[in-house]
Design a protein around this motif. Structure first.
Motif, mmCIF file in Angstrom:
data_model
loop_
_atom_site.group_PDB
_atom_site.id
_atom_site.type_symbol
_atom_site.label_atom_id
_atom_site.label_comp_id
_atom_site.label_asym_id
_atom_site.label_seq_id
_atom_site.Cartn_x
_atom_site.Cartn_y
_atom_site.Cartn_z
ATOM 1 N N ASP A 112 0.998 -1.223 0.082
ATOM 2 C CA ASP A 112 0.033 0.171 0.002
ATOM 3 C C ASP A 112 0.814 1.273 0.179
ATOM 4 O O ASP A 112 1.429 1.624 1.091
ATOM 5 N N LEU A 113 1.045 1.906 -1.020
ATOM 6 C CA LEU A 113 1.916 2.895 -1.200
ATOM 7 C C LEU A 113 1.548 4.255 -0.664
ATOM 8 O O LEU A 113 2.266 5.209 -0.151
ATOM 9 N N SER A 114 0.146 4.214 -0.368
ATOM 10 C CA SER A 114 -0.263 5.406 0.557
ATOM 11 C C SER A 114 0.228 5.438 1.934
ATOM 12 O O SER A 114 -0.096 6.434 2.515
ATOM 13 N N GLN A 115 0.821 4.372 2.419
ATOM 14 C CA GLN A 115 1.305 4.166 3.572
ATOM 15 C C GLN A 115 2.790 4.896 3.977
ATOM 16 O O GLN A 115 3.193 5.311 5.138
ATOM 17 N N TYR A 116 3.354 5.318 2.582
ATOM 18 C CA TYR A 116 4.506 5.989 2.595
ATOM 19 C C TYR A 116 4.435 7.556 2.120
ATOM 20 O O TYR A 116 3.810 7.653 1.232
ATOM 21 N N SER A 117 5.360 8.162 2.883
ATOM 22 C CA SER A 117 5.453 9.531 2.436
ATOM 23 C C SER A 117 6.512 9.581 1.312
ATOM 24 O O SER A 117 7.636 9.151 1.643
ATOM 25 N N MET A 118 6.219 10.081 0.136
ATOM 26 C CA MET A 118 7.038 10.122 -0.951
ATOM 27 C C MET A 118 6.649 11.393 -1.874
ATOM 28 O O MET A 118 5.430 11.537 -2.019
ATOM 29 N N PRO A 119 7.439 11.882 -2.620
ATOM 30 C CA PRO A 119 7.107 12.900 -3.754
ATOM 31 C C PRO A 119 6.098 12.427 -4.724
ATOM 32 O O PRO A 119 6.281 11.013 -5.123
ATOM 33 N N ALA A 120 5.149 13.182 -5.306
ATOM 34 C CA ALA A 120 4.293 12.648 -6.489
ATOM 35 C C ALA A 120 5.250 12.008 -7.590
ATOM 36 O O ALA A 120 4.557 10.754 -8.181
ATOM 37 N N GLY A 121 6.218 12.436 -7.968
ATOM 38 C CA GLY A 121 6.983 11.740 -8.875
ATOM 39 C C GLY A 121 7.421 10.248 -8.570
ATOM 40 O O GLY A 121 7.356 9.338 -9.301
ATOM 41 N N VAL A 122 8.092 10.151 -7.304
ATOM 42 C CA VAL A 122 8.328 8.834 -6.822
ATOM 43 C C VAL A 122 7.342 7.990 -6.779
ATOM 44 O O VAL A 122 7.657 6.813 -7.318
#
Length: 167
Positions: A115-125
């Motif tokens: 679940d990528l929403s669980q991680y803080s990352m820039p939109a491009g990443v």
């Protein structure tokens, strides 16, 4: 950093792909070149260590702007096997003899259940991570880092700046 350049001739249906391309004193030079058919598989040339076209799998500026990459990615690694490659690759330029080397041509995929929403990352990443979940990426060349993704150069990029779309 490799000086990779691709020229597309839509009329002829060809790509002209170069490595270590440089423009100096009014002319272009390159250390290596390959010609690929635009209608081909993308694996019939010699533009990368694995025999893949430099065009296939590159992240385009528009992909990042739209927040969607609708294809597998072109990957480079520092642990490409020296003597082994996997289809669709036609060759390897790997130098690794480690037991955990990865053959060029291998498809790498990020676990789709993460679940990528669980991680803080820039939109491009996040856009790159999602493409790796959906389509994966093919190892096509050796590089100087554990894992690299190939990108189209942004129109406003300089030698010290990747461009606003990638910032």
């Amino acid at each position: 950093s490799d000086g990779a350049m691709i020229t597309i001739d839509e009329t002829a249906g060809k790509t002209y792909e170069f490595w270590q391309a440089k423009f100096s004193k009014g002319k272009w030079t390159a250390s290596w070149g390959a010609v690929n058919d635009l209608g081909g598989s993308g694996w019939q040339g010699a533009a990368t260590g694995a025999g893949a076209s430099r065009l296939g799998g590159a992240v385009r500026v528009a992909d990042i702007e739209n927040g969607n990459i609708p294809h597998a990615l072109q990957l480079v690694i520092d642990n490409a096997c020296k003597t082994v490659f996997r289809a669709p690759a036609t060759k390897t330029d790997g130098v690794s003899t480690r037991t955990d080397c990865i053959p060029e041509g291998s498809r790498i995929q990020l676990d789709p259940t993460i679940d990528l929403s669980q991680y803080s990352m820039p939109a491009g990443v996040r856009t790159i991570a999602r493409a790796l979940q959906l389509y994966g990426g093919y190892v096509v060349d050796k590089g100087g880092s554990p894992l690299g993704v190939v990108f189209e150069r942004a129109p406003d990029a300089t030698s010290n700046y990747t461009g606003s779309v990638y910032n």
